[in-house]
Scaffold this motif. Sequence first.
Motif, PDB file in Angstrom:
ATOM      1  N   GLY A  21       0.816  -1.215   0.000  1.00  0.00           N
ATOM      2  CA  GLY A  21       0.000   0.000   0.000  1.00  0.00           C
ATOM      3  C   GLY A  21       0.841   1.252   0.000  1.00  0.00           C
ATOM      4  O   GLY A  21       0.581   2.192  -0.764  1.00  0.00           O
ATOM      5  N   ILE A  22       1.877   1.307   0.834  1.00  0.00           N
ATOM      6  CA  ILE A  22       2.718   2.509   0.900  1.00  0.00           C
ATOM      7  C   ILE A  22       3.534   2.650  -0.385  1.00  0.00           C
ATOM      8  O   ILE A  22       3.796   3.763  -0.844  1.00  0.00           O
ATOM      9  N   ALA A  23       3.911   1.539  -1.002  1.00  0.00           N
ATOM     10  CA  ALA A  23       4.615   1.614  -2.285  1.00  0.00           C
ATOM     11  C   ALA A  23       3.710   2.212  -3.355  1.00  0.00           C
ATOM     12  O   ALA A  23       4.131   3.072  -4.144  1.00  0.00           O
ATOM     13  N   ALA A  24       2.444   1.784  -3.382  1.00  0.00           N
ATOM     14  CA  ALA A  24       1.496   2.331  -4.356  1.00  0.00           C
ATOM     15  C   ALA A  24       1.240   3.815  -4.094  1.00  0.00           C
ATOM     16  O   ALA A  24       1.151   4.612  -5.033  1.00  0.00           O
ATOM     17  N   LEU A  25       1.118   4.202  -2.822  1.00  0.00           N
ATOM     18  CA  LEU A  25       0.925   5.610  -2.490  1.00  0.00           C
ATOM     19  C   LEU A  25       2.126   6.432  -2.943  1.00  0.00           C
ATOM     20  O   LEU A  25       1.979   7.519  -3.509  1.00  0.00           O
ATOM     21  N   THR A  26       3.326   5.912  -2.724  1.00  0.00           N
ATOM     22  CA  THR A  26       4.539   6.610  -3.155  1.00  0.00           C
ATOM     23  C   THR A  26       4.536   6.802  -4.668  1.00  0.00           C
ATOM     24  O   THR A  26       4.857   7.886  -5.167  1.00  0.00           O
ATOM     25  N   SER A  88      -5.287  -1.731  -2.167  1.00  0.00           N
ATOM     26  CA  SER A  88      -4.265  -2.627  -1.665  1.00  0.00           C
ATOM     27  C   SER A  88      -4.963  -3.782  -0.947  1.00  0.00           C
ATOM     28  O   SER A  88      -5.799  -3.558  -0.070  1.00  0.00           O
ATOM     29  N   PHE A  89      -4.618  -4.991  -1.348  1.00  0.00           N
ATOM     30  CA  PHE A  89      -5.265  -6.175  -0.800  1.00  0.00           C
ATOM     31  C   PHE A  89      -4.227  -7.021  -0.082  1.00  0.00           C
ATOM     32  O   PHE A  89      -3.219  -7.395  -0.675  1.00  0.00           O
ATOM     33  N   GLY A  90      -4.460  -7.306   1.177  1.00  0.00           N
ATOM     34  CA  GLY A  90      -3.521  -8.088   1.966  1.00  0.00           C
ATOM     35  C   GLY A  90      -3.792  -9.576   1.864  1.00  0.00           C
ATOM     36  O   GLY A  90      -4.906 -10.013   1.598  1.00  0.00           O
ATOM     37  N   ALA A  91      -2.754 -10.357   2.103  1.00  0.00           N
ATOM     38  CA  ALA A  91      -2.857 -11.812   2.006  1.00  0.00           C
ATOM     39  C   ALA A  91      -3.853 -12.367   3.015  1.00  0.00           C
ATOM     40  O   ALA A  91      -4.495 -13.376   2.767  1.00  0.00           O
ATOM     41  N   ASN A  95      -8.240  -5.333   3.065  1.00  0.00           N
ATOM     42  CA  ASN A  95      -8.065  -4.505   1.878  1.00  0.00           C
ATOM     43  C   ASN A  95      -8.330  -3.056   2.254  1.00  0.00           C
ATOM     44  O   ASN A  95      -9.029  -2.772   3.223  1.00  0.00           O
ATOM     45  N   ALA A  96      -7.729  -2.188   1.490  1.00  0.00           N
ATOM     46  CA  ALA A  96      -7.892  -0.755   1.741  1.00  0.00           C
ATOM     47  C   ALA A  96      -7.970  -0.044   0.400  1.00  0.00           C
ATOM     48  O   ALA A  96      -7.369  -0.480  -0.585  1.00  0.00           O
ATOM     49  N   HIS A  97      -8.724   1.038   0.375  1.00  0.00           N
ATOM     50  CA  HIS A  97      -8.801   1.871  -0.823  1.00  0.00           C
ATOM     51  C   HIS A  97      -8.604   3.313  -0.386  1.00  0.00           C
ATOM     52  O   HIS A  97      -9.160   3.752   0.625  1.00  0.00           O
ATOM     53  N   LEU A  98      -7.801   4.027  -1.119  1.00  0.00           N
ATOM     54  CA  LEU A  98      -7.464   5.405  -0.793  1.00  0.00           C
ATOM     55  C   LEU A  98      -7.648   6.250  -2.042  1.00  0.00           C
ATOM     56  O   LEU A  98      -7.252   5.846  -3.132  1.00  0.00           O
ATOM     57  N   VAL A  99      -8.284   7.407  -1.890  1.00  0.00           N
ATOM     58  CA  VAL A  99      -8.423   8.347  -2.994  1.00  0.00           C
ATOM     59  C   VAL A  99      -7.505   9.528  -2.698  1.00  0.00           C
ATOM     60  O   VAL A  99      -7.562  10.112  -1.612  1.00  0.00           O
ATOM     61  N   VAL A 100      -6.647   9.860  -3.653  1.00  0.00           N
ATOM     62  CA  VAL A 100      -5.673  10.940  -3.490  1.00  0.00           C
ATOM     63  C   VAL A 100      -5.922  11.970  -4.587  1.00  0.00           C
ATOM     64  O   VAL A 100      -6.026  11.612  -5.762  1.00  0.00           O
ATOM     65  N   GLN A 101      -6.034  13.231  -4.184  1.00  0.00           N
ATOM     66  CA  GLN A 101      -6.238  14.318  -5.140  1.00  0.00           C
ATOM     67  C   GLN A 101      -5.110  15.323  -4.983  1.00  0.00           C
ATOM     68  O   GLN A 101      -4.652  15.579  -3.874  1.00  0.00           O
ATOM     69  N   GLU A 102      -4.665  15.885  -6.092  1.00  0.00           N
ATOM     70  CA  GLU A 102      -3.579  16.852  -6.002  1.00  0.00           C
ATOM     71  C   GLU A 102      -4.018  18.054  -5.169  1.00  0.00           C
ATOM     72  O   GLU A 102      -5.196  18.408  -5.127  1.00  0.00           O
TER      73      GLU A 102
END
Length: 175
Positions: A21-26, A88-91, A95-102
């Motif tokens: 999840g943090i990798a995807a956010l990065t 992001s889906f854990g084994a 699961n978590a979903h995040l919406v990011v806006q500039e």
Amino acid sequence: GPHCAIGSLKSNIGHCESAAGIAALTKVLLQLKHRQLVPTLHADEVNDEIDFSATPFRLQRESAAWRRQVVGEGAAAREIPRIAGISSFGAGGANAHLVVQEAPAPARMHAWDGRACLLPLSARTSDQLQQKIRQLLAFVQRSGAGVDLPSLAYTLQVGREAMDERIVLIATSLD
């Protein structure tokens, strides 16, 4: 045409388990910062069960400028902020979903009305604070009328770390 790019980081760097999840956010934050969409690697074969032509989605396979979407037409046309969704889906089934806006563009001061501006300075020691005061004075003297006092005040207020020795100057002009 398709206006929603989709991609995966897993094919670029592997499965990161708890750090996925943090990798995807990065990845999303870097794409926002650079206004670029980066490709999903190793995605040449597409699932035959997904008809992308019938959706607003497209698989991001190459680097491209990340342009803001324009909504409306003519005089009513406006750009909307870049936005991304991260799943992001854990084994273990989490699961978590995040919406990011500039972030919105900082408000610009169109005209200064002459009101007083606060110019904070701070340092670890009294001698260092005196040095900061001298540096600010030298900057204003060097820059002359090119200094925008409200912008200087804003930068000194938000771009600082508060330390033990402090002073706030109240200025209504560069003089």
